[in-house]
Enzyme design. Structure first.
Site, PDB file in Angstrom:
ATOM      1  N   SER A  40     -21.284 -27.451  57.064  1.00  0.00           N
ATOM      2  CA  SER A  40     -21.624 -28.457  56.047  1.00  0.00           C
ATOM      3  C   SER A  40     -23.125 -28.615  55.846  1.00  0.00           C
ATOM      4  CB  SER A  40     -20.999 -29.813  56.387  1.00  0.00           C
ATOM      5  OG  SER A  40     -21.654 -30.412  57.484  1.00  0.00           O
ATOM      6  N   LYS A  79     -25.534 -34.961  59.294  1.00  0.00           N
ATOM      7  CA  LYS A  79     -25.747 -35.012  57.847  1.00  0.00           C
ATOM      8  C   LYS A  79     -27.142 -35.546  57.565  1.00  0.00           C
ATOM      9  CE  LYS A  79     -21.495 -33.937  56.496  1.00  0.00           C
ATOM     10  NZ  LYS A  79     -21.081 -33.271  57.712  1.00  0.00           N
TER      11      LYS A  79
END
Length: 134
Positions: A40, A79
């Site tokens: 990701s 993230k």
């Protein structure tokens, strides 16, 4: 610096000593290393890819655009933390194939540290043989 005179042949092999512990772990009591699983965060400026080793500093206050290790609803993730407006926060992956997550319930969200360095292998095997995946 570049020497202006003719360097000694011995100078060719002399380098600056670099202490990776001091570089990666400036706050050893509040820094940990974690290995990434998943993609990701590939495709962006962070350089984080599957299998990378991250240095994470818990003593740093997270700021907008920092890459963080976060816990959201009991699940760990890496993230980019982005602030939009005065109070809207998002966890945003570098990989555009993954959705961003709005932090709508701050009581179910926590930052466990700011990612300060990324270590990746160019030849598979050495890093993965020394770092266990739990």
């Amino acid at each position: 610096m570049v020497p202006a005179g003719f360097p000694s042949p011995a100078e060719d092999h002399r380098g600056i000593k670099l202490d990776l512990n001091r570089l990666l772990l400036p706050h050893p009591d509040s820094t940990y290393l974690v290995r990434v699983m998943g993609d990701s965060m590939t495709g962006g400026d962070s350089g984080i890819r599957d299998g990378a080793l991250l240095a994470v500093d818990c003593s740093l206050k997270p700021q907008s655009d920092d890459v963080v290790i976060a816990v959201l609803e009991g699940e760990f993730t890496v993230k980019r933390l982005i602030q939009r407006g005065p109070s809207a926060w998002f966890l945003v992956p570098d990989n555009p194939c993954y959705p961003e997550t709005s932090i709508t319930q701050p009581d179910l969200f926590d930052v466990w540290g700011v990612v300060t360095h990324v270590v990746t292998e160019t030849r598979r095997g050495r890093l993965s043989s020394h770092v266990r995946v739990s």
